[in-house]
Design a protein around this motif. Structure first.
Motif, mmCIF file in Angstrom:
data_model
loop_
_atom_site.group_PDB
_atom_site.id
_atom_site.type_symbol
_atom_site.label_atom_id
_atom_site.label_comp_id
_atom_site.label_asym_id
_atom_site.label_seq_id
_atom_site.Cartn_x
_atom_site.Cartn_y
_atom_site.Cartn_z
ATOM 1 N N GLN A 175 -2.169 84.953 66.168
ATOM 2 C CA GLN A 175 -2.829 84.164 67.213
ATOM 3 C C GLN A 175 -1.823 83.780 68.292
ATOM 4 O O GLN A 175 -0.755 83.248 67.988
ATOM 5 C CB GLN A 175 -3.424 82.895 66.594
ATOM 6 C CG GLN A 175 -4.022 81.983 67.639
ATOM 7 C CD GLN A 175 -5.064 81.048 67.084
ATOM 8 O OE1 GLN A 175 -5.367 81.083 65.896
ATOM 9 N NE2 GLN A 175 -5.614 80.215 67.930
ATOM 10 N N VAL A 176 -2.186 84.036 69.531
ATOM 11 C CA VAL A 176 -1.342 83.587 70.646
ATOM 12 C C VAL A 176 -1.619 82.096 70.841
ATOM 13 O O VAL A 176 -2.745 81.689 71.114
ATOM 14 C CB VAL A 176 -1.656 84.384 71.933
ATOM 15 C CG1 VAL A 176 -0.873 83.823 73.115
ATOM 16 C CG2 VAL A 176 -1.345 85.854 71.720
ATOM 17 N N GLU A 177 -0.564 81.292 70.666
ATOM 18 C CA GLU A 177 -0.743 79.829 70.725
ATOM 19 C C GLU A 177 -0.275 79.236 72.042
ATOM 20 O O GLU A 177 -0.728 78.163 72.443
ATOM 21 C CB GLU A 177 0.038 79.174 69.576
ATOM 22 C CG GLU A 177 -0.597 79.467 68.231
ATOM 23 C CD GLU A 177 0.385 79.346 67.083
ATOM 24 O OE1 GLU A 177 1.569 79.004 67.302
ATOM 25 O OE2 GLU A 177 -0.032 79.633 65.947
ATOM 26 N N ALA A 178 0.679 79.895 72.679
ATOM 27 C CA ALA A 178 1.173 79.394 73.968
ATOM 28 C C ALA A 178 1.701 80.574 74.767
ATOM 29 O O ALA A 178 2.084 81.610 74.196
ATOM 30 C CB ALA A 178 2.279 78.367 73.748
ATOM 31 N N ALA A 204 -10.079 87.532 75.834
ATOM 32 C CA ALA A 204 -10.195 86.637 74.679
ATOM 33 C C ALA A 204 -11.608 86.133 74.432
ATOM 34 O O ALA A 204 -11.809 85.249 73.601
ATOM 35 C CB ALA A 204 -9.228 85.480 74.827
ATOM 36 N N GLY A 205 -12.599 86.645 75.148
ATOM 37 C CA GLY A 205 -14.000 86.321 74.859
ATOM 38 C C GLY A 205 -14.274 84.831 74.855
ATOM 39 O O GLY A 205 -14.126 84.146 75.877
ATOM 40 N N ARG A 210 -9.360 79.002 77.409
ATOM 41 C CA ARG A 210 -8.199 78.368 76.770
ATOM 42 C C ARG A 210 -6.935 79.193 76.986
ATOM 43 O O ARG A 210 -5.858 78.632 77.169
ATOM 44 C CB ARG A 210 -8.470 78.147 75.281
ATOM 45 C CG ARG A 210 -9.559 77.103 75.110
ATOM 46 C CD ARG A 210 -9.727 76.651 73.696
ATOM 47 N NE ARG A 210 -10.863 75.750 73.641
ATOM 48 C CZ ARG A 210 -11.578 75.508 72.563
ATOM 49 N NH1 ARG A 210 -11.275 76.106 71.429
ATOM 50 N NH2 ARG A 210 -12.594 74.670 72.608
ATOM 51 N N VAL A 211 -7.062 80.508 76.957
ATOM 52 C CA VAL A 211 -5.883 81.344 77.225
ATOM 53 C C VAL A 211 -5.438 81.154 78.680
ATOM 54 O O VAL A 211 -4.253 81.025 78.979
ATOM 55 C CB VAL A 211 -6.182 82.837 76.915
ATOM 56 C CG1 VAL A 211 -5.024 83.719 77.349
ATOM 57 C CG2 VAL A 211 -6.457 83.027 75.425
ATOM 58 N N ILE A 223 -15.958 78.064 79.289
ATOM 59 C CA ILE A 223 -16.820 78.840 78.387
ATOM 60 C C ILE A 223 -17.747 77.883 77.633
ATOM 61 O O ILE A 223 -17.288 76.935 76.992
ATOM 62 C CB ILE A 223 -15.979 79.659 77.376
ATOM 63 C CG1 ILE A 223 -15.163 80.746 78.097
ATOM 64 C CG2 ILE A 223 -16.864 80.263 76.288
ATOM 65 C CD1 ILE A 223 -15.981 81.847 78.766
ATOM 66 N N VAL A 224 -19.040 78.136 77.748
ATOM 67 C CA VAL A 224 -20.026 77.411 76.947
ATOM 68 C C VAL A 224 -20.610 78.421 75.952
ATOM 69 O O VAL A 224 -21.082 79.486 76.350
ATOM 70 C CB VAL A 224 -21.140 76.794 77.828
ATOM 71 C CG1 VAL A 224 -22.235 76.179 76.955
ATOM 72 C CG2 VAL A 224 -20.548 75.739 78.764
ATOM 73 N N PRO A 225 -20.507 78.114 74.662
ATOM 74 C CA PRO A 225 -21.046 79.062 73.666
ATOM 75 C C PRO A 225 -22.563 78.941 73.529
ATOM 76 O O PRO A 225 -23.078 77.832 73.404
ATOM 77 C CB PRO A 225 -20.344 78.632 72.368
ATOM 78 C CG PRO A 225 -19.927 77.218 72.563
ATOM 79 C CD PRO A 225 -19.848 76.943 74.043
#
Ligand SMILES: Cc1cc2nc3c(=O)[nH]c(=O)nc-3n(C[C@H](O)[C@H](O)[C@H](O)COP(=O)(O)OP(=O)(O)OC[C@H]3O[C@@H](n4cnc5c(N)ncnc54)[C@H](O)[C@@H]3O)c2cc1C
Length: 402
Positions: A175-178, A204-205, A210-211, A223-225
């Motif tokens: 996971q890319v965290e930062a 990142a869908g 966040r990315v 993004i709203v799911p």
């Protein structure tokens, strides 16, 4: 002293868009060192592995939009890939079924849109519809012969196989965290590891915003799911339809409406509906994430979109918990179905970008920084369109190098 930069391109994610982009980067720049990072343990774990499996023809999209162009090109490119890699697909066609006079009128507007988007359609009278689909009721329909079905997990697996065959590298459970962007490179922090690359592409869908935020890139969306809940029909109904059966979409609503979909494994699903999700990557009916819920509730665009679709949103919520209400929507055009014909089937979750003013971003959306490119909005038909989206990203990256 020069810094060591082990990768030319770092890609976030192994959904279909990431896999398509990774392969095409490697094809265009064979000497490039390309690394694909995916936080899950397998490919196609989220949207790509939880969808209707439709190869869309491109009926609905605004003429001149990226969606209209990429969907038309992508449908053909997907079929070419299936032929090349021997992936099962069926060009079964789709019927948009009008069940009353109001919907019949809207078929004319859709016919005109198809003409503008250069998609072949064939109007069907009530009798022609009955002949094609004896179990479907309607006053008229529009046949879209080019629509097909496939399993996008298989398409993604084929893209990855070609990518690794060309020397591309894939790492799962990373996971890319930062992210830190410097003048010469971009650095991704993944657990204890720091990975440097000349360029980053993020696909990142559900995590696209966040990315983007990791790099401090400002963009007017969140993004709203939206959960898409399905049912599956019992096996004895596997031949209930030979085409995909769609309602005529209400132009004021953002999603296509519950449809009957032949799946490539031979089964038939009903769905998906569209209800707000409270956990971006949670598929159970009662999943809840404090962080994801707060992201919804603290965003003015969320409240505005809820307000502007209040009636339909409440109806969707009601039908999500009240199976009979859900059934009535499909019985409008398939009256023989009964309550116990709706069997459980896994849901999907759409990543939908919503602007601060409450409007939904309809087209594919991208954002950039000097050393990164981000796919911000890639909802349906992005699985169909994944190959042209990847080509578009490669063009953008190529222009920077050239
Ligand atoms: C219910 C539903 C029905 C649909 N039906 C259709 C259809 O019939 N036809 C069609 O064309 N399209 C359809 N779509 C749309 C289509 O599925 C999506 O548009 C497409 O799959 C998007 O692909 P993606 O690669 O952008 O995203 P995803 O498949 O969601 O992939 C994103 C990946 O990024 C990874 N990731 C995120 N953050 C990080 C991080 N920090 N580090 C590492 N990895 C990360 C995630 O784990 C995930 O695997 C549907 C979608 C849904 C939800």
């Amino acid at each position: 002293m020069t810094q060591e930069i082990p990768y030319d391109y770092l890609l976030i994610s192994d959904g279909i868009v990431g896999a398509s982009t990774a392969l095409q980067l490697k094809q265009r720049f064979p000497a490039a060192r390309v690394l694909l990072l995916e936080k899950e343990r397998a490919a196609a774990y989220h949207q790509t592995g939880h969808n209707s499996g439709v190869i869309h023809a491109g009926v609905y999209y605004a003429p001149g939009s990226l969606k209209a162009r990429f969907c038309r090109e992508g449908a053909q490119a997907t079929i070419d890939l299936c032929e090349r890699c021997r992936i099962p697909y069926v060009r079964c066609g789709k019927l948009l079924v009008a069940t009353d006079a109001g919907e019949w009128d809207r078929l004319d507007a859709l016919t005109e849109r198809c003409r503008e988007n250069r998609i072949e359609v064939q109007p069907q009278s009530r009798q022609q519809l009955k002949k094609r689909e004896p179990n479907i009721s309607g006053v008229a329909a529009l046949l879209v012969p080019a629509t097909g079905i496939v399993d996008y997990r298989q398409v993604t697996a084929a893209l990855l196989e070609e990518f690794t065959g060309l020397g591309g590298e894939v790492r799962f459970s990373v996971q890319v965290e930062a992210l830190y962007e410097q003048e010469q490179y971009i650095e991704a922090v993944c657990g204890g590891e720091r990975l440097r690359s000349r360029f980053l592409v993020s696909c990142a869908g559900l995590m696209a915003d966040r990315v983007l935020a990791m790099l401090g890139i400002s963009a007017d969306f969140r993004i709203v799911p939206f959960r898409g809940e399905y049912y599956q029909l019992p096996e004895h109904y596997n031949q209930i339809v030979t085409h995909l059966i769609y309602p005529v979409p209400d132009p004021t609503l953002p999603f296509l409406g519950v449809h009957l979909t032949r799946m490539i494994d031979g089964s038939v699903t009903v769905g998906p509906n569209a209800v707000v999700g409270w956990k971006r990557e949670g598929y159970g009916r009662v999943n809840f994430s404090p962080r994801d819920s707060w992201d919804n509730l603290s965003y003015p665009g969320f409240w505005k979109v809820m307000r502007s679709h209040l009636g339909s949103g409440l109806a969707e919520m009601k039908n999500s918990v009240w199976k009979r209400g859900y059934l009535e929507r499909v019985r409008k055009y398939c009256p023989q179905l009964a309550l116990n014909d709706l069997r459980p089937y896994p849901a999907g979750i759409r990543a939908q970008a919503v602007k601060r003013d409450g409007s939904l971003v309809h087209d594919f959306l991208f954002a950039e920084s000097p050393r990164s490119l981000h796919v911000c909005n890639a909802p349906s038909p992005a699985a169909t369109s994944a190959l042209p989206i990847g080509a578009y990203i490669c063009d953008k990256v190529g222009q920077r190098q050239g």
